[in-house]
Design a protein around this motif. Structure first.
Motif, mmCIF file in Angstrom:
data_model
loop_
_atom_site.group_PDB
_atom_site.id
_atom_site.type_symbol
_atom_site.label_atom_id
_atom_site.label_comp_id
_atom_site.label_asym_id
_atom_site.label_seq_id
_atom_site.Cartn_x
_atom_site.Cartn_y
_atom_site.Cartn_z
ATOM 1 N N SER A 1 0.830 -1.196 0.000
ATOM 2 C CA SER A 1 0.000 0.000 0.000
ATOM 3 C C SER A 1 0.871 1.255 0.000
ATOM 4 O O SER A 1 1.866 1.345 0.718
ATOM 5 C CB SER A 1 -0.920 0.014 1.229
ATOM 6 N N GLY A 2 0.452 2.226 -0.801
ATOM 7 C CA GLY A 2 1.121 3.518 -0.804
ATOM 8 C C GLY A 2 0.421 4.509 0.084
ATOM 9 O O GLY A 2 0.789 5.681 0.127
ATOM 10 N N ASP A 3 -0.572 4.035 0.824
ATOM 11 C CA ASP A 3 -1.389 4.904 1.665
ATOM 12 C C ASP A 3 -0.738 5.038 3.034
ATOM 13 O O ASP A 3 -0.829 4.147 3.877
ATOM 14 C CB ASP A 3 -2.788 4.300 1.786
ATOM 15 N N VAL A 4 -0.102 6.139 3.275
ATOM 16 C CA VAL A 4 0.530 6.379 4.578
ATOM 17 C C VAL A 4 -0.027 7.640 5.234
ATOM 18 O O VAL A 4 0.483 8.104 6.225
ATOM 19 C CB VAL A 4 2.064 6.505 4.433
ATOM 20 N N GLU A 5 -1.082 8.193 4.652
ATOM 21 C CA GLU A 5 -1.610 9.447 5.179
ATOM 22 C C GLU A 5 -3.004 9.299 5.774
ATOM 23 O O GLU A 5 -3.584 10.243 6.252
ATOM 24 C CB GLU A 5 -1.671 10.493 4.044
ATOM 25 N N ARG A 6 -3.536 8.084 5.717
ATOM 26 C CA ARG A 6 -4.916 7.914 6.168
ATOM 27 C C ARG A 6 -5.013 7.914 7.690
ATOM 28 O O ARG A 6 -4.019 7.876 8.412
ATOM 29 C CB ARG A 6 -5.487 6.587 5.631
ATOM 30 N N ALA A 7 -6.274 7.919 8.123
ATOM 31 C CA ALA A 7 -6.511 7.921 9.568
ATOM 32 C C ALA A 7 -5.874 6.708 10.222
ATOM 33 O O ALA A 7 -5.214 6.801 11.240
ATOM 34 C CB ALA A 7 -8.017 7.940 9.829
ATOM 35 N N HIS A 8 -6.092 5.547 9.641
ATOM 36 C CA HIS A 8 -5.433 4.341 10.113
ATOM 37 C C HIS A 8 -4.534 3.895 8.966
ATOM 38 O O HIS A 8 -4.937 3.137 8.101
ATOM 39 C CB HIS A 8 -6.454 3.249 10.455
ATOM 40 N N SER A 9 -3.327 4.376 8.949
ATOM 41 C CA SER A 9 -2.433 4.179 7.815
ATOM 42 C C SER A 9 -2.273 2.706 7.486
ATOM 43 O O SER A 9 -2.051 1.867 8.354
ATOM 44 C CB SER A 9 -1.058 4.771 8.127
#
Length: 757
Positions: free
Chosen positions: A726-734
């Motif tokens: 995952s490239g998602d490191v900015e979400r509420a629950h990264s």
């Protein structure tokens, strides 16, 4: 004539005296199980006669019968029946040698209660229900529900190491769509995760019932994915029952006896009943010393956690009426320690303090053979406190931190009233009208205002049996919500068709509805690892769901049973609530409605029960779709993930020992996500969480009559983290980076005590 009567009387008198004499003998003996424990309430009878008795608390029995030859039958459900020929002589006592009643694979179908008009066998239910019984919970050596459910097909867990919480997914749907019930009462959670699963005393559980698919008609909001109903123990036949348990477990290679490093569980419970009155009081302590993991500082990868759980129950029952009150209390502390600042030699620590008090008052009244009334009144008081302190390691002095949001208290309370009436018009037509009232309120520094949501519902269903092989249950739910214009009516239709004496087909359609919860509307959570905003403008979710299953019992002999079940499901969600970017603050996330979300797939399960062995083997394939792929024809509509599980238990009768192996393969989990670039553009990215294998090996051994030993190895493959693209490191629950799963391979040893009178 007088002489004639005198003659007849003289003839009959000797015979009358003979037949009036007591020419009977006595029969005495004892019964016990394979582990030497007395068998209580076994039926002892003389075949083809009216003479019989029941075994007492010490396993003994006694009965009288006329002189003659008989066949003695000793039996109890779940145990092998013993028979032997005997001869009774007048005035004598026949002493039968001690009889051993061993477990048998010939069992009745599990009795289920979730969604039913009254307790009934699983085969008769129109719902496809999975059950996990008390024996399996004990064989797993589990100290919480996650340790039991993690082997189930279609169920996955995710961990938030920052908050020390876990969430569940059921058949591809997130925890906010899974309704958790404790004896039919909804569990309250602060956030969108179902951390309450870890806050139920596992030592009080009799069984767990899992119903897949929307149950919105019967159970209202949050039940789009399904129901997990935790059923607690009920009084048995014992006047006094004392239970105790102690279990010690390593956390990977970390362990210290009874306290500190490792996992520590202690439980004590006492049950009493007399003349219809029954009472229970019990308590459990769960201690987890945390796990250092890959961390090289004072901060641990897994936070230390301590739980104190208390349970009190008082009830009264008769043949037609049952009423009881139950209190479940929780005090939980999670310690999160930060690394030391090398410049100041100070550190910032946080404590997460949770208190939960759940009160239940429930009653059942069988007014007549045709009318049965149930009622539930419950109140849950739940609080979650964050306490942040700074410690000076030079002096050991600790002070409260004054940072924004670092001292917080969130309060939630829920009041529930639910009443149903089951009316049996005839053997072919039954009705169940009911009312369901839920009043939710919240307050706290992170909660916007002091909001509340009131949900009022009336529901009605009918069970129709037009033929002996077909059962149809239509249902409707009418809702009035204080925040949303709920749909005028929510329908459902379930049906069961008996194709053969050993084959059943089930089909279901349900319209699901879920109003946003208080936590999604008004809860704002910002700290070093979380940036979450509630959204008061959220729309309510709704779904259309289809389920089908076919169960075939290939072999049904007393010594061997082989059953296979194939299921399929399709769920189409609109306005599903999830995390999205906050347009006003790109660095924060907020709750948003996803336009479209779908799940589909199926399972195949096989179950084998023989004299000394039980085997299950299952396979599932689940696909998920979200609206990120809606306008891109180059991407598939569904991305798929497989699962395989197997459980094997073998009973060594001579040693009275059960050896069990639990295995599950969880395939990689792909998902399409949107990733924001540095230039402000958004791209669609396929992220995958790696597959893994999980296995437990346990041994359950009866030592003496009242003591059982349980030992084994959990997480044999030593899985700790899963690679994740995952490239998602900015979400509420990264979701970026490695995904934490466990603290690795562990070893446990436990003792259970049970004494009854």
């Amino acid at each position: 004539m007088r002489h004639f009567f005198l003659l007849i009387s003289c003839f009959l008198l000797p015979h009358t005296l003979v037949f009036g004499q007591v020419s009977t003998g006595k029969i005495r003996g004892t019964t016990h199980s394979a582990d030497g424990k007395p068998v209580i309430a076994a039926t002892i009878l003389l075949k083809d006669t009216r003479y019989g008795a029941s075994s007492e608390a010490d396993g003994s029995y006694s009965l009288e019968a006329p002189e003659g030859r008989y066949t003695l039958v000793v039996q109890l459900l779940g145990l092998e029946t013993q028979t032997l020929p005997i001869r009774v002589r007048a005035g004598e006592t026949v002493t039968i040698p001690p009889l051993t009643l061993r477990e048998t694979s010939r069992q009745l179908d599990d009795v289920v209660v979730t969604g039913q008009y009254e307790p009934q066998s699983m085969r008769q239910s129109v719902y496809q229900i999975r059950t996990i019984d008390r024996e399996r919970i004990q064989l797993r050596g589990a100290t919480n529900l996650i340790g039991v459910l993690n082997n189930e097909l279609g169920i996955r867990f995710s961990n938030d190491l920052v908050l020390g919480t876990s969430d569940i997914q059921l058949m591809g749907m997130s925890g906010r769509n899974v309704k958790i019930l404790l004896d039919g009462v909804p569990m309250v959670d602060r956030g969108d995760t179902r951390e309450s699963l870890n806050q139920i005393d596992i030592n009080t559980i009799e069984r767990v019932e899992i119903v897949e698919g929307p149950m919105s008609v019967s159970y209202g909001t949050d039940a789009l994915a399904g129901i997990i109903n935790v059923i607690t123990k009920k009084p048995g036949n014992e006047r006094l029952l004392v239970t105790a348990r102690i279990q010690e477990e390593t956390a990977h290679t970390e362990y210290r006896p009874l306290t500190g490093k490792g996992v520590h569980n202690q439980n004590l419970g006492v049950t009493w009943q007399r003349k219809g009155w029954n009472a229970y009081v019990g308590g459990t302590h769960n201690g987890f010393g945390g796990w250092q993991g890959l961390s090289t500082t004072r901060a641990k990868d897994w936070h230390p956690k301590e739980q104190w759980l208390g349970n009190v129950k008082l009830g009264y029952r008769t043949d037609h009426f049952n009423i009881w009150y139950r209190l479940d209390a929780l005090d939980e502390t999670i310690n999160a320690m930060d690394p030391v600042n090398i410049n100041t030699n100070q550190a910032r620590d946080q404590k997460y303090l949770t208190n939960r008090f759940t009160h239940q008052l429930q009653s059942d009244w069988k007014a007549s053979e045709h009318l049965h009334i149930n009622a539930i009144l419950s109140y849950t008081d739940y609080s979650r406190k964050t306490q942040t302190t700074n410690i000076d390691l030079n002096t050991g002095r600790r002070t409260l931190s004054l940072g924004a949001g670092e001292q917080d208290l969130s309060l939630f309370d829920t009041r529930v009233f639910r009443a149903t009436a089951q009316y049996k018009l005839s053997n072919t037509v039954s009705f169940q009208p009911g009312v369901d009232i839920n009043l939710d309120a919240a307050s706290g520094a992170r909660i916007l205002g002091s909001p509340s949501i009131h949900d009022y519902a009336f529901f009605v269903s009918s069970e129709l049996k037009p033929t002996s092989v077909l059962t149809i249950r239509p249902g409707l739910r009418f809702i009035k919500n204080s925040v949303y214009d709920a749909p005028p009516v929510i329908p459902s239709l379930n049906a069961k068709l008996t194709l053969h004496k050993n084959a059943d087909f089930r089909f279901a359609y349900a319209r699901g509805f879920r109003s946003p919860a208080l936590r999604e509307l008004y809860f704002n959570f910002f700290d070093a690892s979380h940036s979450i905003k509630g959204n008061p403008n959220l729309k309510a979710e709704y779904s259309n769901s289809f389920n089908g299953s076919l169960t075939w019992r290939f072999i049904t002999s007393p010594a061997l049973r082989l059953t296979s079940t194939v299921t399929g499901f399709y769920n189409d969600f609109h306005n599903l609530i999830d995390y999205g970017n906050d347009p006003a603050n790109p660095g924060a996330m907020m709750m948003v409605n996803i336009n479209r979300f779908k799940t589909t797939g199926g399972t195949l399960n096989h179950t084998l029960n023989a004299r000394n062995i039980q085997v299950t083997l299952g396979f599932s394939h689940i696909g998920r779709y979200n609206s990120l792929t809606k306008n891109d024809t180059d991407l598939p509509e569904f991305v798929w993930s497989p699962e395989v599980n197997s459980n094997i238990t073998y009973h060594l009768q001579k040693l009275d020992t059960k050896v069990s192996f639990f295995y599950k393969y969880t395939g990689k989990r792909p998902v399409y996500e949107s990733v924001a670039g540095s230039d402000g553009t958004t791209t669609v990215h396929l992220a995958e969480t790696a597959a893994y294998h999980w296995a437990d090996f346990t041994i359950n051994k009866s030592i003496v009559k009242s003591v059982t030993l349980n030992t084994g190895v959990k997480n044999l493959f030593n899985v700790t983290r899963l690679t994740n693209t995952s490239g998602d490191v900015e979400r509420a629950h990264s979701t970026g980076g490695a995904v934490p799963l466990s603290y690795g391979r562990s070893y446990f040893l436990g003792l259970s005590f049970q004494w009854s009178n």
